[in-house]
Motif scaffolding. Structure first.
Motif, PDB file in Angstrom:
ATOM      1  N   UNK A 160       0.835  -1.206   0.000  1.00 53.51           N
ATOM      2  CA  UNK A 160       0.000   0.000   0.000  1.00 53.51           C
ATOM      3  C   UNK A 160       0.875   1.262   0.000  1.00 53.51           C
ATOM      4  N   UNK A 161       2.063   1.208   0.623  1.00 55.92           N
ATOM      5  CA  UNK A 161       2.956   2.384   0.620  1.00 55.92           C
ATOM      6  C   UNK A 161       3.453   2.687  -0.803  1.00 55.92           C
ATOM      7  N   UNK A 162       3.761   1.633  -1.551  1.00 51.68           N
ATOM      8  CA  UNK A 162       4.226   1.845  -2.934  1.00 51.68           C
ATOM      9  C   UNK A 162       3.071   2.325  -3.826  1.00 51.68           C
ATOM     10  N   UNK A 218       9.631   9.186  -3.479  1.00 54.51           N
ATOM     11  CA  UNK A 218      10.381   9.612  -4.672  1.00 54.51           C
ATOM     12  C   UNK A 218      11.243   8.464  -5.223  1.00 54.51           C
ATOM     13  N   UNK A 219      11.841   7.684  -4.328  1.00 55.24           N
ATOM     14  CA  UNK A 219      12.662   6.558  -4.784  1.00 55.24           C
ATOM     15  C   UNK A 219      11.807   5.486  -5.456  1.00 55.24           C
ATOM     16  N   UNK A 220      10.599   5.265  -4.924  1.00 57.60           N
ATOM     17  CA  UNK A 220       9.687   4.275  -5.535  1.00 57.60           C
ATOM     18  C   UNK A 220       9.310   4.734  -6.939  1.00 57.60           C
ATOM     19  N   UNK A 221       8.987   6.019  -7.077  1.00 57.01           N
ATOM     20  CA  UNK A 221       8.592   6.557  -8.383  1.00 57.01           C
ATOM     21  C   UNK A 221       9.769   6.488  -9.368  1.00 57.01           C
ATOM     22  N   UNK A 261      18.832  -1.664   2.719  1.00 56.00           N
ATOM     23  CA  UNK A 261      18.224  -0.336   2.679  1.00 56.00           C
ATOM     24  C   UNK A 261      17.523  -0.090   1.348  1.00 56.00           C
ATOM     25  N   UNK A 262      16.637   0.910   1.329  1.00 62.67           N
ATOM     26  CA  UNK A 262      15.836   1.187   0.127  1.00 62.67           C
ATOM     27  C   UNK A 262      16.727   1.518  -1.072  1.00 62.67           C
ATOM     28  N   UNK A 263      17.790   2.308  -0.836  1.00 61.17           N
ATOM     29  CA  UNK A 263      18.616   2.746  -1.980  1.00 61.17           C
ATOM     30  C   UNK A 263      19.274   1.538  -2.638  1.00 61.17           C
ATOM     31  N   UNK A 264      19.725   0.611  -1.822  1.00 61.54           N
ATOM     32  CA  UNK A 264      20.344  -0.611  -2.321  1.00 61.54           C
ATOM     33  C   UNK A 264      19.327  -1.416  -3.132  1.00 61.54           C
TER      34      UNK A 264
END
Ligand code: NAP
Length: 268
Positions: A160-162, A218-221, A261-264
């Motif tokens: 749901x967050x994405x 922003x990273x998901x997009x 982590x998200x960036x990875x």
């Protein structure tokens, strides 16, 4: 191991089933179907007799309690009373319990990452139910491990967050800091903890990158080829937690499962 997962039809329930190859998986469902290859009991976690009967039937080595709701009239009864029912049922049968908790049991105003020994101080009604759940679970089953985690994403389907991140109408807090965790990493960690009965009490288990909800969106997009600068944000309103960064160094030392982590993850 034979694992019994409450909330088997949920986001983490599906990730646990996908991760735990070689283990037998049973658990409770309500309206959302269970993952294929698992054994589902249509049981409300607040129903003590039904939970006990399901455990007696499934005879698990460990229970992983993920079932919960956020918001609505049932929030307290499911999150607190349901957790107490599951903890009593597991303790009465001598079964290992892994209980899922949350980073929003904290206010997030310490100016540093949260450690396991920090006392809960929830800001929201939902956070208060999760803090109370930790207390009732510990009272019923002091050997239970309380897995404090953060925003879950990156499972078989967008979480749901994405989905919210991909909705151009949404705005995101630029000052609410969380440590998003990939569903598969969290699932691997909780399955590992299911087999570690010596580990009890709170344990922070989240991704290694702390970031605002806005940066996460922003990273998901960007990972899906969209324009991250088009995602809008602003400060959170009063009554919401601030910096809920979890210090996960204890989990990192204990577990083989790497908590990326998200960036990875999204850079792949
Ligand atoms: N998602 C996150 O970002 C996040 C962040 C921090 C902590 N956590 C914690 O992680 C855990 C798992 O989250 P999740 O994202 O996997 O949740 P989820 O996808 O919403 O799944 C929760 C499951 O609980 C079930 N459930 C609700 N009420 C129930 C009841 N009375 N009896 C039996 N089952 C019931 C739901 O069944 P139905 O679908 O059939 O209603 C659903 O399958 C929760 O304990 C949560 O507090 C999650």
């Amino acid at each position: 191991m034979r694992l019994f997962v409450t909330g088997l039809g949920g986001y983490l329930g599906h990730a646990i089933a996908a991760t735990a190859a070689g283990h037998e998986i049973a658990g409770t469902i309500r309206s959302t179907p269970a993952p294929p290859g698992t054994r589902a009991f249509g049981v409300d976690v607040r129903d003590e007799a039904a939970v006990g009967a399901a455990l007696d039937d499934a005879r698990p080595d460990a229970v992983i309690h993920t079932a919960y709701v956020q918001g609505g009239d049932d929030e307290r009864s499911v999150n607190v009373d349901g957790a107490a029912v599951v903890a009593r049922a597991a303790a009465a049968r001598g079964v290992r319990l892994v209980h899922l908790s949350s980073d929003v049991i904290f206010t997030g105003d310490l100016g540093r990452a949260l450690r396991e020994e920090d006392p809960p101080a929830p800001m929201t009604a939902y956070g208060a139910t999760k803090a109370e759940a930790e207390a009732v679970v510990t009272a019923a089953d002091p050997g239970a491990v309380l897995v404090r985690t953060s925003l879950i994403y990156g499972g078989a389907e967008p979480s749901n967050h994405e989905r919210r991140a991909l909705d151009p109408a949404m705005r995101f807090y630029d000052d609410e800091i969380r440590c998003p965790v990939v569903a598969g990493d969290l699932a691997g960690a909780v399955v590992e903890l299911a087999g570690m009965p010596a580990v009890s009490g709170p344990l922070n288990v989240a991704g290694t990158d702390a970031m605002s909800r806005l940066e996460f969106a922003r990273l998901v997009v960007a990972a899906r080829g969209g324009d991250p600068d088009a995602v809008r944000g602003g400060p959170h309103p009063p009554g919401r937690p601030g910096d809920c960064t979890l210090d996960c160094s204890r989990a990192a030392a204990l577990l083989r499962t790497r908590l990326r982590g998200v960036r990875d993850v999204l850079a792949r």
